[in-house]
Design a protein around this motif. Sequence first.
Motif: not given
Length: 162
Positions: A121-125, A131-134, A138-141, A156-157
Amino acid sequence: MAFEASYRDYVAELGDEERYPFPMDFDHRDFPAMLARINDFATGKNLPAGYVPSTTYWLVQGNSLLGVSNLRHYLNDRIRHMGGHIGLGIRPGYRGRGLGSVLLRLTIAQARARGLEEIHVHCEQANRASARMIVANGGVLDSEVAGSGGYGVVQRYLVTAP
Ligand SMILES: CC(C)(COP(=O)(O)OP(=O)(O)OC[C@H]1O[C@@H](n2cnc3c(N)ncnc32)[C@H](O)[C@@H]1OP(=O)(O)O)[C@@H](O)C(=O)NCCC(=O)NCCS
């Protein structure tokens, strides 16, 4: 078809904002044709070059469309680099109420049901809500890459835990 009016209102509410996920950019003047196009993407028919099959999900309440997500069935080199498995957006008037986190959770569940164990799952910094939603799901950078085509740094998480 029952959500046609709500869909049109949603797009109007987005105005000039960049649209996520990408099917929100589809021409929706002919609504049944747009639905057919979304369905074609899910079944891998008539895919543009560089696209993999993807399923679009609508988060709804009553007659209202509140959010949209898109799950890529697998990665190719392009979206492994930038794009990932999942794109999503919440209707502007409904943001900041936890719905983005809910829609991501539900879409991750669909990814798992497809047998995906490592979900990218990717997002703009700069997109801190995303980013917080990811991270909340359980997303890990994993890494950061320089954006292209007008994008800033992209984070990229990976979501691996069940
Ligand atoms: C990104 C988006 C999907 C998040 O949906 P949402 O429903 O607003 O998010 P939620 O209410 O579930 O909040 C998710 C997290 O972001 C935080 N958050 C919400 N709005 C925020 C804001 N404006 N700035 C910073 N953080 C914010 C919340 O506190 C929550 O974090 P927490 O779990 O640590 O408390 C939504 O803002 C959106 O549609 N944005 C436009 C499209 C987009 O950017 N899509 C993502 C592309 S990668």
